[in-house]
Scaffold this motif. Structure first.
Motif, mmCIF file in Angstrom:
data_model
loop_
_atom_site.group_PDB
_atom_site.id
_atom_site.type_symbol
_atom_site.label_atom_id
_atom_site.label_comp_id
_atom_site.label_asym_id
_atom_site.label_seq_id
_atom_site.Cartn_x
_atom_site.Cartn_y
_atom_site.Cartn_z
ATOM 1 N N GLU A 1 49.703 31.840 23.894
ATOM 2 C CA GLU A 1 50.855 32.680 23.780
ATOM 3 C C GLU A 1 50.471 32.871 25.353
ATOM 4 O OE1 GLU A 1 53.290 33.040 22.313
ATOM 5 O OE2 GLU A 1 54.471 33.586 24.468
ATOM 6 N N PRO A 2 49.347 33.201 26.133
ATOM 7 C CA PRO A 2 49.195 33.067 27.390
ATOM 8 C C PRO A 2 49.633 31.245 28.336
ATOM 9 C CG PRO A 2 47.394 33.864 26.583
ATOM 10 C CD PRO A 2 47.911 33.534 25.106
ATOM 11 N N LEU A 3 49.832 30.813 27.015
ATOM 12 C CA LEU A 3 49.708 29.286 27.967
ATOM 13 C C LEU A 3 50.877 29.565 28.341
ATOM 14 C CD1 LEU A 3 46.825 26.824 26.241
ATOM 15 C CD2 LEU A 3 47.486 28.077 28.263
ATOM 16 N N LYS A 4 52.374 29.702 27.700
ATOM 17 C CA LYS A 4 53.393 29.991 27.863
ATOM 18 C C LYS A 4 53.875 31.199 29.448
ATOM 19 C CE LYS A 4 54.055 28.757 23.630
ATOM 20 N NZ LYS A 4 55.421 27.828 23.056
ATOM 21 N N ARG A 5 52.957 31.291 29.960
ATOM 22 C CA ARG A 5 53.462 32.746 30.439
ATOM 23 C C ARG A 5 54.150 31.763 31.906
ATOM 24 N NH1 ARG A 5 51.959 37.047 33.194
ATOM 25 N NH2 ARG A 5 50.743 36.476 35.298
ATOM 26 N N TYR A 6 54.711 31.335 31.896
ATOM 27 C CA TYR A 6 55.184 30.759 33.625
ATOM 28 C C TYR A 6 57.071 29.831 32.954
ATOM 29 C CZ TYR A 6 50.769 31.725 35.658
ATOM 30 O OH TYR A 6 50.122 33.365 36.427
ATOM 31 N N SER A 7 56.465 29.799 31.789
ATOM 32 C CA SER A 7 57.237 28.622 30.878
ATOM 33 C C SER A 7 58.875 28.715 31.706
ATOM 34 C CB SER A 7 57.711 28.415 29.200
ATOM 35 O OG SER A 7 57.172 29.442 28.477
ATOM 36 N N LYS A 8 59.302 30.081 32.122
ATOM 37 C CA LYS A 8 60.548 30.345 32.019
ATOM 38 C C LYS A 8 61.345 30.179 34.116
ATOM 39 C CE LYS A 8 60.989 35.110 33.140
ATOM 40 N NZ LYS A 8 60.851 36.632 33.024
ATOM 41 N N LEU A 9 59.403 30.284 34.621
ATOM 42 C CA LEU A 9 60.246 29.481 36.308
ATOM 43 C C LEU A 9 60.050 27.844 36.248
ATOM 44 C CD1 LEU A 9 56.875 31.214 37.388
ATOM 45 C CD2 LEU A 9 59.331 32.009 36.973
ATOM 46 N N ASN A 10 60.949 27.736 37.131
ATOM 47 C CA ASN A 10 61.101 26.549 37.733
ATOM 48 C C ASN A 10 60.295 26.573 38.812
ATOM 49 O OD1 ASN A 10 63.342 26.326 35.745
ATOM 50 N ND2 ASN A 10 64.443 27.823 37.110
ATOM 51 N N PHE A 11 59.064 25.145 38.195
ATOM 52 C CA PHE A 11 58.413 24.138 39.563
ATOM 53 C C PHE A 11 59.151 22.895 40.156
ATOM 54 C CE2 PHE A 11 55.368 27.210 36.484
ATOM 55 C CZ PHE A 11 55.355 27.548 37.663
ATOM 56 N N GLY B 1 45.973 15.127 46.344
ATOM 57 C CA GLY B 1 44.711 14.570 45.646
ATOM 58 C C GLY B 1 44.986 16.051 44.981
ATOM 59 N N LYS B 2 45.750 17.566 45.436
ATOM 60 C CA LYS B 2 46.612 18.452 44.809
ATOM 61 C C LYS B 2 46.911 18.909 44.273
ATOM 62 C CE LYS B 2 44.389 21.538 48.667
ATOM 63 N NZ LYS B 2 44.592 22.425 49.293
ATOM 64 N N GLU B 3 47.461 17.994 42.723
ATOM 65 C CA GLU B 3 48.095 18.048 41.656
ATOM 66 C C GLU B 3 47.991 18.829 41.273
ATOM 67 O OE1 GLU B 3 46.847 15.018 43.716
ATOM 68 O OE2 GLU B 3 48.767 13.570 43.724
ATOM 69 N N LYS B 4 46.956 18.698 41.078
ATOM 70 C CA LYS B 4 46.411 20.296 40.039
ATOM 71 C C LYS B 4 46.469 21.633 40.120
ATOM 72 C CE LYS B 4 43.349 17.259 37.670
ATOM 73 N NZ LYS B 4 44.172 17.245 36.248
ATOM 74 N N ILE B 5 46.742 21.568 41.205
ATOM 75 C CA ILE B 5 47.529 23.394 41.473
ATOM 76 C C ILE B 5 48.857 23.143 40.730
ATOM 77 C CG2 ILE B 5 49.008 24.190 43.456
ATOM 78 C CD1 ILE B 5 46.743 23.523 45.314
ATOM 79 N N PRO B 6 50.097 22.043 41.394
ATOM 80 C CA PRO B 6 51.311 22.442 40.210
ATOM 81 C C PRO B 6 50.788 22.424 38.859
ATOM 82 C CG PRO B 6 51.845 20.777 41.540
ATOM 83 C CD PRO B 6 50.357 21.022 41.550
ATOM 84 N N GLU B 7 50.167 21.654 38.611
ATOM 85 C CA GLU B 7 49.674 20.584 36.771
ATOM 86 C C GLU B 7 49.713 22.291 35.170
ATOM 87 O OE1 GLU B 7 46.647 18.053 35.424
ATOM 88 O OE2 GLU B 7 47.956 16.758 36.823
ATOM 89 N N TYR B 8 48.443 22.944 36.755
ATOM 90 C CA TYR B 8 48.366 24.496 36.682
ATOM 91 C C TYR B 8 49.401 25.503 35.758
ATOM 92 C CZ TYR B 8 45.878 28.795 36.006
ATOM 93 O OH TYR B 8 45.926 30.420 35.184
ATOM 94 N N PHE B 9 50.255 25.205 35.850
ATOM 95 C CA PHE B 9 51.248 26.082 35.379
ATOM 96 C C PHE B 9 52.381 25.238 34.480
ATOM 97 C CE2 PHE B 9 50.271 27.397 39.342
ATOM 98 C CZ PHE B 9 50.299 28.714 39.602
ATOM 99 N N TYR B 10 52.332 23.884 34.294
ATOM 100 C CA TYR B 10 53.206 23.105 33.427
ATOM 101 C C TYR B 10 52.303 23.638 32.169
ATOM 102 C CZ TYR B 10 54.405 20.696 37.411
ATOM 103 O OH TYR B 10 54.869 19.904 39.116
#
Ligand code: UTP
Length: 282
Positions: free
Chosen positions: A91-101, A63-72
């Motif tokens: 641009e702000p949506l791409k903020r996390y694209s260099k991280l590995n989740f 039920g907490k899948e939205k947490i990782p989804e926020y960063f994809y």
């Protein structure tokens, strides 16, 4: 013998039931509540990013899948924004694209240490950072960056470091409290920990330095966690594993972090956090 090295991985345990926020948390994970311009969990991920930690493992429950989804990344949304000419929003949506989740599940809520244990196979390095979502740090340098810097610089061989805050003595029964046997002469914020006590009565507390939500732990802690099950009604708690490791002679450090900490784990604390973040315009 473990070697001191760069901390590049962080575990974010967010699988808890959030009972203090019921009935909200029946449908909205408390980590997704807004704080300033972002949900609470994004402040934690930002803290990792600011510390140069780019490998992040969420421990979630069903039920907490939205947490990782926020960063994809969301290519369909980006495409639609492009089509509508809303380029500045992309641009702000791409903020996390260099991280590995990475995401793992904790099926039964058997404590914060049990949550961390679910990430054991994901951990590649000798040390890993752990950030609990209820504690947020404001200030020039986030809590985990302060721990990482001091730990990478000082720790020799195996050891762990915890973030500390000087708490009012009447509140020691809400924190893990450390006893100290010295501090670094060049940086008095860095303490050498001699004992750790979970939620001691104010009269029994060895100090007023409370542990607050940020840790760097060695891989050996994952072997100790299963051995401390049961001391709290079948739960596995990180602090119990660290207490056992300290008793077995592992060096333990504490760092009295600079900056303001806010506790978003209760509705009252969250209300205060909203004010703090409003005042700093974040
Ligand atoms: P808390 O003790 O604050 O529990 O957990 P909680 O479920 O978040 O909230 P309350 O107390 O019921 O209101 C501290 C951290 O450890 C995680 C939580 O998600 C939180 O980030 N945790 C706790 C787990 O991931 N799994 C657990 O079994 C327990």
């Amino acid at each position: 013998m473990l070697r001191p090295m760069k901390i590049t991985q962080a575990i974010l345990p967010v699988a808890g039931l959030g009972t203090r926020f019921l009935p909200w948390t029946k449908v909205v994970p408390k980590e997704l509540l807004p704080l300033g311009k972002e949900p609470i969990i994004a402040h934690i991920v930002d803290e990792c990013m600011a510390a140069g930690i780019e490998d992040i493992c969420f421990v979630i429950s069903k039920g907490k899948e939205k947490i990782p989804e926020y960063f994809y990344d969301d290519p369909a949304l980006e495409e639609e924004l492009k089509r509508r000419g809303k380029h500045s929003l992309i641009e702000p949506l791409k903020r996390y694209s260099k991280l590995n989740f990475h995401t793992v599940y904790q099926r039964d809520q058997l404590g914060d240490g049990h949550a961390i244990l679910q990430a054991k196979d994901w951990v590649q390095s000798d040390y890993v950072a752990v950030l609990f979502g209820d504690d947020l740090f404001t200030g020039a340098k986030p809590g985990i960056a302060q721990l990482k810097e001091v730990f990478e610089h000082h720790a020799k061989g195996e050891g762990a470091i915890v973030a500390l805050e000087n708490v009012p003595r009447e509140n020691t029964n809400r924190y893990g409290i450390v006893g100290i046997r010295g501090e670094d002469p060049t940086d008095p914020r860095l303490k050498i920990v001699s004992e750790m006590v979970e939620k001691p009565d104010p009269k029994d507390a060895p100090s007023t330095l409370g542990i607050v939500g940020r840790y760097i732990i060695p891989r050996s802690t994952f072997d100790v966690l299963p051995t401390v099950q049961g001391s709290h009604g079948g739960e596995i708690r990180l602090i119990d594993a660290l207490i056992a490791q300290l008793a077995a002679g592992m060096p333990m450090y504490g760092y009295a972090c600079d900056g303001t900490r806010v506790d978003t784990g209760t509705p009252e604390g969250y209300a205060r956090a909203l004010k703090v973040f409003e005042s700093i315009g974040n």
